[in-house]
Write an enzyme that holds these catalytic residues in place. Structure first.
Site: not given
Ligand SMILES: NC(=O)c1ccc[n+]([C@@H]2O[C@H](COP(=O)([O-])OP(=O)(O)OC[C@H]3O[C@@H](n4cnc5c(N)ncnc54)[C@H](OP(=O)(O)O)[C@@H]3O)[C@@H](O)[C@H]2O)c1
Length: 282
Positions: A46, A51, A76, A109, A233-234, A239, A243
């Protein structure tokens, strides 16, 4: 991948329920990190124009040697390009940057209801063109509220395949999920672990202890059992693997309910409110 379920979309296509998100992955690291995600088993990526890292995703795809049909790639539309001609140019640019001749899913988006005279319908009609010409297998929206979906239903005859919205234990977003469900739209839950914000929660850590899993794993499993699509995301291979290891255990009703009960409503939202968000990049 072997273990990841494929969910059926309302247009006859299907989508892997678990993928990998690259929001906030720096462009210069994206090829390497996406490559590590492929090695960990992820096949659904994604990304988004905003981005700034589609080129890195494209490089990882080419370097991976994985057959195109085994991948599911989403991007997006940039908030600055809702006007149809600009959306057409931006979509061309996404394909060029990714080095692909088609996307599996392309999304608006943000609805930006206070921009472009509130006209996200003509933007949606432009995405319908991309699906008709075969360059976007599926099309959908992101951050659309029920009222925004209702307008698309009134003014066009194509229902989005997905609506990607913020969902995690602190923001259940139940009204939007219910509207998606009622319209036959699958929910994609963004920030599924609230960017780490739910991982020290008492209830979640207790469920994790009971299950012998990590807080991230039980939270991600909760999403899967609710039927939502996720792409955590990681940047760390450990991790990423953690995940991805979600398919050899199941949460019982009590654990599901306990996590669902953490919903804080609007107070749990970490990102912008889609009704007022109006950011157009410079
Ligand atoms: N459509 C939209 O408006 C929108 C908005 C936000 C996000 N998104 C999409 O959703 C995806 C995921 O959301 P997100 O990236 O905001 O947040 P997320 O996946 O909820 O969390 C990512 C964060 O958590 C940490 N993390 C990941 N796995 C972990 C684990 N097992 N244990 C501890 N910490 C962990 C990561 O750090 P590390 O990298 O250090 O592991 C990173 O800081 C995005 O990448 C994007 O593709 C879309």
């Amino acid at each position: 991948m072997a273990n990841v379920p494929n969910l059926s979309l309302n247009d006859g296509n299907s989508i892997p329920q678990l993928g990998f998100g690259v929001f906030q992955v720096p462009p210069e690291d994206t090829a390497r990190i996406t490559g590590l995600a492929f090695e960990a088993g992820y096949r659904h990526i994604d990304t988004a124009q905003m981005y700034g890292n589609e080129k890195g995703v494209g490089e990882a795809i080419r370097d991976s040697g994985i057959a195109r049909d085994d991948l599911f790639i989403t991007s997006k539309l940039n908030n600055g390009f809702h006007e149809p001609d600009q959306a057409r140019r931006a979509f061309d640019q996404s394909l060029a940057d990714l080095g692909l001749d088609r996307l599996d899913l392309f999304l608006i988006h943000w609805p930006l209801p206070t921009q472009y005279g509130g006209d996200f319908v003509s933007t949606w009609k432009t995405l319908i063109e991309f699906q008709k010409d075969g360059r976007a297998r599926s099309i959908g929206v992101s951050n659309f509220q029920p009222a925004h979906l209702a307008r698309l239903a009134e003014e066009t005859d194509v229902v989005p395949a997905v609506n990607q919205i913020e969902v995690h234990p602190y923001l259940g977003n139940e009204e939007a999920r219910a509207a998606n469900r009622a319209a036959g739209i699958l929910t994609e839950a963004w920030s599924p672990i609230a960017q780490g914000g739910v991982l020290t929660d008492e209830v979640i850590t207790k469920v994790a202890e009971q299950e012998g899993r990590t807080p991230a794993q039980v939270t991600l499993r909760w999403h899967l059992q609710r039927g939502d699509i996720i792409f955590p995301k990681s940047s760390s291979p450990e991790r990423m693997a953690e995940n991805f290891a979600l398919f050899d255990f199941e949460l019982d009703d009590a654990a599901m309910k306990a996590i669902t009960a953490l919903d804080r409503g609007e107070a749990g939202r970490t990102g912008p409110n889609p009704d007022t968000f109006d950011m157009i990049p410079d």
